[in-house]
Design an enzyme around this catalytic site. Structure first.
Site, mmCIF file in Angstrom:
data_model
loop_
_atom_site.group_PDB
_atom_site.id
_atom_site.type_symbol
_atom_site.label_atom_id
_atom_site.label_comp_id
_atom_site.label_asym_id
_atom_site.label_seq_id
_atom_site.Cartn_x
_atom_site.Cartn_y
_atom_site.Cartn_z
ATOM 1 N N SER A 206 33.511 -3.621 29.175
ATOM 2 C CA SER A 206 34.291 -4.858 29.153
ATOM 3 C C SER A 206 33.386 -6.073 28.938
ATOM 4 C CB SER A 206 35.033 -5.001 30.481
ATOM 5 O OG SER A 206 34.102 -5.062 31.542
ATOM 6 N N GLU A 208 33.560 -8.785 30.533
ATOM 7 C CA GLU A 208 33.209 -9.321 31.855
ATOM 8 C C GLU A 208 31.921 -8.667 32.396
ATOM 9 O OE1 GLU A 208 36.314 -8.557 34.594
ATOM 10 O OE2 GLU A 208 35.273 -9.563 36.234
ATOM 11 N N GLY A 210 29.806 -6.958 30.611
ATOM 12 C CA GLY A 210 28.749 -7.257 29.626
ATOM 13 C C GLY A 210 28.048 -8.568 29.945
ATOM 14 N N GLU A 227 28.286 -3.893 23.321
ATOM 15 C CA GLU A 227 29.511 -3.584 22.566
ATOM 16 C C GLU A 227 30.658 -3.810 23.530
ATOM 17 O OE1 GLU A 227 29.415 -3.020 19.500
ATOM 18 O OE2 GLU A 227 27.337 -2.420 19.197
ATOM 19 N N CYS A 261 38.257 -0.115 21.952
ATOM 20 C CA CYS A 261 37.818 -1.494 21.735
ATOM 21 C C CYS A 261 38.212 -1.982 20.345
ATOM 22 C CB CYS A 261 36.314 -1.628 21.961
ATOM 23 S SG CYS A 261 35.361 -0.379 21.134
HETATM 24 P P1 NDP Z 1 33.531 -1.665 32.682
HETATM 25 O O1 NDP Z 1 32.994 -2.654 31.741
HETATM 26 O O2 NDP Z 1 33.584 -1.972 34.116
HETATM 27 O O3 NDP Z 1 32.728 -0.265 32.561
HETATM 28 C C1 NDP Z 1 31.811 0.065 31.551
HETATM 29 C C2 NDP Z 1 30.564 0.707 32.149
HETATM 30 O O4 NDP Z 1 29.822 -0.290 32.869
HETATM 31 C C3 NDP Z 1 30.853 1.807 33.153
HETATM 32 O O5 NDP Z 1 29.883 2.830 33.041
HETATM 33 C C4 NDP Z 1 30.736 1.083 34.476
HETATM 34 O O6 NDP Z 1 30.452 1.934 35.555
HETATM 35 C C5 NDP Z 1 29.562 0.172 34.187
HETATM 36 N N1 NDP Z 1 29.458 -0.978 35.081
HETATM 37 C C6 NDP Z 1 30.416 -1.564 35.837
HETATM 38 N N2 NDP Z 1 29.901 -2.582 36.569
HETATM 39 C C7 NDP Z 1 28.604 -2.651 36.259
HETATM 40 C C8 NDP Z 1 27.532 -3.499 36.668
HETATM 41 N N3 NDP Z 1 27.730 -4.499 37.527
HETATM 42 N N4 NDP Z 1 26.305 -3.284 36.161
HETATM 43 C C9 NDP Z 1 26.093 -2.296 35.277
HETATM 44 N N5 NDP Z 1 27.060 -1.459 34.840
HETATM 45 C C10 NDP Z 1 28.304 -1.633 35.315
HETATM 46 O O7 NDP Z 1 34.953 -1.252 32.203
HETATM 47 P P2 NDP Z 1 36.092 -0.618 33.138
HETATM 48 O O8 NDP Z 1 35.892 0.816 33.114
HETATM 49 O O9 NDP Z 1 36.175 -1.237 34.489
HETATM 50 O O10 NDP Z 1 37.374 -1.078 32.364
HETATM 51 C C11 NDP Z 1 37.926 -2.357 32.620
HETATM 52 C C12 NDP Z 1 38.407 -2.972 31.339
HETATM 53 O O11 NDP Z 1 37.314 -3.141 30.483
HETATM 54 C C13 NDP Z 1 39.361 -2.131 30.543
HETATM 55 O O12 NDP Z 1 40.660 -2.267 30.986
HETATM 56 C C14 NDP Z 1 39.159 -2.691 29.171
HETATM 57 O O13 NDP Z 1 39.912 -3.856 29.005
HETATM 58 C C15 NDP Z 1 37.697 -3.006 29.157
HETATM 59 N N6 NDP Z 1 36.875 -1.952 28.534
HETATM 60 C C16 NDP Z 1 36.490 -2.118 27.267
HETATM 61 C C17 NDP Z 1 35.752 -1.155 26.635
HETATM 62 C C18 NDP Z 1 35.369 -1.326 25.247
HETATM 63 O O14 NDP Z 1 34.841 -0.408 24.655
HETATM 64 N N7 NDP Z 1 35.615 -2.476 24.690
HETATM 65 C C19 NDP Z 1 35.381 0.083 27.298
HETATM 66 C C20 NDP Z 1 35.807 0.168 28.673
HETATM 67 C C21 NDP Z 1 36.521 -0.838 29.240
HETATM 68 P P3 NDP Z 1 31.605 2.602 36.459
HETATM 69 O O15 NDP Z 1 32.870 2.537 35.695
HETATM 70 O O16 NDP Z 1 31.118 3.970 36.670
HETATM 71 O O17 NDP Z 1 31.634 1.808 37.729
#
Ligand code: NDP
Length: 449
Positions: A206, A208, A210, A227, A261
């Site tokens: 996400s 956020e 990122g 990404e 995405c």
């Molecule tokens: P996140 O961005 O939270 O997750 C992506 C990865 O980042 C996961 O492996 C997650 O770990 C990890 N992560 C989470 N917090 C941190 C941190 N503080 N530091 C480092 N790494 C971290 O996406 P979500 O899974 O929560 O999804 C939420 C929303 O994000 C979705 O509804 C969608 O809108 C969007 N999203 C977009 C994507 C895209 O490709 N554009 C992909 C996924 C989500 P873990 O989940 O194990 O805690």
């Protein structure tokens, strides 16, 4: 231990120990120790190891696809395609190892050479929507450049990454080169971002998170590629092949249950063709087969989790043009939903990450470009028209990294993938991805005196 669920049945399919900060430190240390030897493996040998890994992924293709389908809830045919792509990615980067090299630059009084040096230990953080595919997009170039890796899969979907690491050892990659660290983002993800021995973070997720990765990486001036989210426009002009555009549109936003995405979640249609297009689109969406992901005929499965379903349901309001059906059984199902919207509406501004598409009419080419660009995101998009010059004009004008004309495909192994604006920066796939996993070193040799 964390229970890993099948989103189609809500049943636990595995228990995976959640890694701690100490586990993260151990994995980073293993990668750090493995780096000096891995970076000096002769290029043809490194290529051979990556080819072997590609071969093992092919050999275990059905097993990996079944595992991915059970863990993510995605249709088995999609998982098969994604696993086939993983093998193709490793073959591509095996072939790229010895084609990514330096230059000699004419200078006064000497010789100037450049080298492509690996970065060291890289941390790869991947999401749950395309777990093994997105992992491979980062692993391929990272390993090809001579880096060692700590890969953190999403907590919800660690299974194929764990299996891939076993296959990498079977392929002959030395211990410590590819380390998989299942655990939560806020614990081990955060540790990777902050650890001084990690040289770079390759992140997909996400916008956020990122943003927080980018801020956290500043402490050690880590390299980052991001990404992130998208809110891509599928722009349909009145002169397009409307039948083809409407037949393709559901897959562009309901594929992977909208958890993509690149989802074309804003469907922009020229006013003169709007009614006809909507009629064709509703018909095409009705025909989409939603159901058991393990069935070969299924085209859309459930969402990843109950939380995701709750989030997605908050967008399915306003003027609903169509709402599909879902299985009545257990599982995190959500129906395909088409809503009429204005570009100012929440459904057209935020990344829904579920099967909800906003239909928005436009007046002319300028209006289409204006609406397409009126978003903080800039990842992907499509342009449907029979006018070739217009297709190129609009493609140049839309602020997005990956566009397609008369097609909704965004991803190919050999072509660059990545975003503009708040969809992130850096490019994955193709030869461009190698730039993100290497540094250019410049060496000058004086030859006079
Ligand atoms: P996140 O961005 O939270 O997750 C992506 C990865 O980042 C996961 O492996 C997650 O770990 C990890 N992560 C989470 N917090 C941190 C941190 N503080 N530091 C480092 N790494 C971290 O996406 P979500 O899974 O929560 O999804 C939420 C929303 O994000 C979705 O509804 C969608 O809108 C969007 N999203 C977009 C994507 C895209 O490709 N554009 C992909 C996924 C989500 P873990 O989940 O194990 O805690």
């Amino acid at each position: 231990m964390t229970a890993v669920l099948n989103p189609a049945t809500e049943e636990a399919i595995a228990e995976v120990p959640g890694a701690t900060v100490e586990d993260a430190d151990r994995a980073i240390e293993a990668a750090r120790r493995a780096f000096p030897a891995w970076r000096t493996v002769a290029p043809p040998d490194r290529a051979r190891l990556l080819r072997r890994l590609a071969g093992l992924v092919e050999e275990h293709g059905e097993e990996l696809a079944r595992l991915e389908t059970r863990n993510v809830g995605k249709p088995i045919q999609d998982s098969r395609g994604e696993v086939a792509m993983v093998a193709e990615v490793f073959y591509f980067y095996a072939g790229a190892v010895d084609k990514h090299h330096g230059e000699t630059i004419p200078v006064a009084a000497g010789v100037d050479l450049t080298f492509r040096e690996p970065l060291g230990v890289v941390g790869l953080i991947v999401p749950w929507n395309f777990p093994i595919a997105i992992a491979s997009w980062k692993l391929g170039p990272a390993l090809a450049c001579g880096n060692t890796v700590v890969l953190k899969p999403a907590e919800l979907t660690p299974l194929t990454a764990i299996r891939l690491a076993e296959l990498a050892l079977d392929a002959g990659l030395p211990e410590g080169v590819l380390n998989v660290l299942p655990g939560s983002g806020s614990v081990v993800g955060q540790r990777l971002v902050e650890h001084p021995d990690v040289a770079k973070i390759g992140f997909t997720g996400s916008t956020e998170v990122g943003r927080s990765v980018m801020a956290g990486a500043a402490g050690t001036i880590k390299r980052v590629t991001l990404e992130l989210g998208g809110k891509s426009a599928n722009v349909v002009f009145a002169d397009a092949d409307l039948e083809a555009a409407a037949a393709a549109a559901p897959f562009a936003v309901f594929g992977n249950a909208g958890q993509d995405c690149c989802a074309r979640s804003r469907i922009l249609v020229e006013r003169g063709a709007y009614d006809r297009f909507v009629q064709l689109l509703v018909q095409a969406t009705t025909e989409l087969r939603v159901g058991d992901p393990e069935d070969d005929a299924t085209q859309m499965g459930p969402l990843i989790s109950a939380d995701q379903r709750e989030k997605v349901s908050s967008y399915a309001s306003g003027t609903v043009v169509f709402r599909g059906n879902t299985p009545a059984d257990r599982g995190f199902w959500f129906p395909c939903t088409l809503v009429e919207a204005r570009n100012e509406d929440r459904v057209a501004r935020e990344e829904v990450f579920g099967p909800v598409a906003a239909l928005i009419p436009f007046e002319d080419e300028d209006d289409a470009v204006r609406i397409a660009n009126d978003t903080p995101y800039g990842l992907s998009g499509s342009i449907w028209t029979r006018d070739g010059a217009r297709a190129l004009r609009v493609a140049r004008a839309v602020e997005a990294g990956v566009l397609s004309v008369n097609s909704n495909t965004s991803v190919r192994v050999s072509t660059p993938f990545g975003g503009f604006k708040q969809s992130g920066f850096g490019r994955e796939l193709g030869m461009h991805a190698l730039e993100g996993y290497s540094e250019v070193k410049n060496v000058y040799l004086a030859t006079e005196g």
